[in-house]
Design an enzyme around this catalytic site. Structure first.
Site, PDB file in Angstrom:
ATOM      1  N   THR A  13    -154.623 -29.709  60.242  1.00 36.76           N
ATOM      2  CA  THR A  13    -154.620 -28.759  59.122  1.00 36.76           C
ATOM      3  C   THR A  13    -155.715 -27.710  59.270  1.00 36.76           C
ATOM      4  OG1 THR A  13    -153.660 -30.401  57.652  1.00 36.76           O
ATOM      5  CG2 THR A  13    -154.878 -28.631  56.598  1.00 36.76           C
ATOM      6  N   SER A  43    -152.228 -34.458  63.782  1.00 34.39           N
ATOM      7  CA  SER A  43    -152.872 -35.652  64.357  1.00 34.39           C
ATOM      8  C   SER A  43    -151.856 -36.716  64.750  1.00 34.39           C
ATOM      9  CB  SER A  43    -153.891 -36.238  63.379  1.00 34.39           C
ATOM     10  OG  SER A  43    -153.264 -36.552  62.152  1.00 34.39           O
ATOM     11  N   THR A  85    -156.114 -34.748  59.702  1.00 41.10           N
ATOM     12  CA  THR A  85    -156.784 -35.836  58.976  1.00 41.10           C
ATOM     13  C   THR A  85    -155.918 -37.087  58.821  1.00 41.10           C
ATOM     14  OG1 THR A  85    -156.049 -34.900  56.879  1.00 41.10           O
ATOM     15  CG2 THR A  85    -158.261 -34.282  57.648  1.00 41.10           C
ATOM     16  N   ASP A  86    -154.589 -36.947  58.994  1.00 41.78           N
ATOM     17  CA  ASP A  86    -153.718 -38.087  58.660  1.00 41.78           C
ATOM     18  C   ASP A  86    -154.043 -39.338  59.478  1.00 41.78           C
ATOM     19  OD1 ASP A  86    -152.463 -36.568  56.793  1.00 41.78           O
ATOM     20  OD2 ASP A  86    -150.727 -36.076  58.034  1.00 41.78           O
TER      21      ASP A  86
HETATM   22  N1  GLU Z   1    -152.262 -33.099  57.967  1.00 40.69           N
HETATM   23  C1  GLU Z   1    -151.745 -33.008  59.275  1.00 40.69           C
HETATM   24  C2  GLU Z   1    -152.512 -33.904  60.238  1.00 40.69           C
HETATM   25  O1  GLU Z   1    -153.135 -34.847  59.900  1.00 40.69           O
HETATM   26  C3  GLU Z   1    -151.843 -31.649  59.857  1.00 40.69           C
HETATM   27  C4  GLU Z   1    -150.641 -30.831  59.776  1.00 40.69           C
HETATM   28  C5  GLU Z   1    -150.545 -29.884  60.963  1.00 40.69           C
HETATM   29  O2  GLU Z   1    -151.517 -29.642  61.633  1.00 40.69           O
HETATM   30  O3  GLU Z   1    -149.449 -29.439  61.225  1.00 40.69           O
HETATM   31  O4  GLU Z   1    -152.500 -33.676  61.374  1.00 40.69           O
END
Ligand code: GLU
Length: 376
Positions: free
Chosen positions: A55, A92, A126-127
């Site tokens: 993100t 992620s 962050t996920d």
């Molecule tokens: N929240 C998503 C993650 O943890 C990011 C979304 C994205 O980069 O497309 O990677």
């Protein structure tokens, strides 16, 4: 002629009155702060920034590159000389295990060859950030820090906090106090250990928490402050050597829930899992027909690590004396179950999975795997 004789106390009172009339009293003033001296760029610590996406770079209309992110931090050159690298630019959860291996090898190589490097910062979505950070925590063998940074708001959102988090990550990576603390996760002004941290909220900025252990430190306006240290093996004391590892063994996580079917465990075994982490209820309960699945796994020599789904709390290894006595009357199947079962200590199921994958690159001995769980 009258001589005016002034007593010392009167003289002191007059002097204080004059000083008071002259403005703020230098007698009571704080010592002046030394004028900020520009630090010569060459003497600043060097920090290498590796971007993987997430993100923090997910801008509407096109993702930010490592270069873009580096330029987004005003004043970074007060803290560090920055070098940048684009390793990936994905969410992620899209990073593959092969990329994990590549990232850990890259950072180990950087530290082996670049002695002037003070620290490394990695951006991640962050996920699943806590899994990537824990993997680096267990595989980068150097006293210098790896600091993992992300953001909850994307660059197209009002209140985007990515540049601030990244700058704080660079400050931590540049700080000698960050050495020998394993991998660190920096977001929202807080420093957490990659070992303990977990994402606790799907959306809020204060999502990264170290459960009941608390944060290791904070990044404040004036300086980076550490309050505590983790006690488990980190940095040069980690034993996992990835130099000959080209693939991580498959390890799956299976959740315990009311009436859960054991055939999911069998399916994981038949699909090639070398280990399974059971996200057990409470301190070890399974449900439904899962015991049948676990017996099948033991028959096939698949290791089972028990880790609680409760969010915190420790699963302790069985006491040496009790199983020995109990084993005297145990069936062959029970013995086998015991031979392949490991207590996950206080690791969450996803962290236990990372540790079990790495443990299985080193050993197939149950007691060794248990030792590893007790030491990391
Ligand atoms: N929240 C998503 C993650 O943890 C990011 C979304 C994205 O980069 O497309 O990677």
């Amino acid at each position: 002629m009258t001589r005016l004789v002034l007593r010392p106390t009167v003289l002191l009172a007059i002097a204080l009155l004059c000083l008071h009339l002259a403005g703020p009293s230098p007698l009571f003033a704080q010592p002046a702060a030394p004028a900020a001296q520009p630090v010569p760029a060459a003497s600043l610590p060097r920090v290498h920034f590796v971007a993987t996406g997430g993100t923090i770079s997910n801008r509407d209309g096109g993702r930010l590159t490592a270069e873009d992110l580096a330029k987004s931090m005003p004043g970074v050159d007060r803290y560090a000389r920055l070098t940048v690298e684009q390793f990936a630019n994905v969410a992620s959860s899209e990073l593959t295990l092969k990329q994990w291996l590549g990232l850990a090898k890259r950072i180990n190589d950087l530290y082996a060859t670049e002695k002037d490097l003070a620290g490394v910062v990695v951006t991640s979505g962050t996920d699943t950030l806590e899994e990537t950070a824990f993997f680096l925590h267990l595989t980068v063998k150097d006293p210098r820090p790896v600091v993992v940074v992300g953001s909850m708001r994307n660059p197209s959102t009002l209140g985007y906090e990515g540049a601030a988090n990244l700058l704080e990550g660079v400050r931590v990576a540049a700080d000698p106090a960050a050495r020998n603390k394993g991998a660190l996760v920096v977001l929202n002004d807080e420093i957490n250990s990659a070992r303990n941290v977990t994402k606790t909220d799907a959306l809020r900025l204060q999502t990264f928490r170290s459960r009941e252990y608390g944060q290791l430190g904070v990044v404040d306006r004036d300086r980076v402050v550490f309050f505590s240290q983790i006690t488990q093996r980190t940095n040069e004391r980690v034993e996992f050597d990835l130099s000959k590892v080209t693939e991580l063994p498959r390890v799956d996580v299976i959740m315990v829930y009311q009436g859960a079917p054991g055939d999911l465990i069998k399916a994981a075994v038949d699909s090639g899992a070398k280990g399974i982490v059971m996200a057990v209820a409470g301190a070890g309960a399974t449900s439904g027909t899962q015991q049948e699945g676990l017996a099948y796994a033991a028959e096939k020599g698949v290791f089972i690590v028990n880790s609680t789904r409760a969010g915190s709390g420790r699963i302790a290894p069985p006491r040496g004396d009790v199983p020995a006595a109990a084993m005297a009357n145990a069936t062959e199947a029970q013995r086998r179950r015991r031979q392949f079962s490991v207590a996950g200590e206080d690791h969450t199921p996803v962290k236990a999975r990372v540790l079990l994958m790495l443990a299985l690159t080193r050993t197939n001995d149950r007691n060794e795997i248990q030792r590893i769980f007790s030491e990391y």
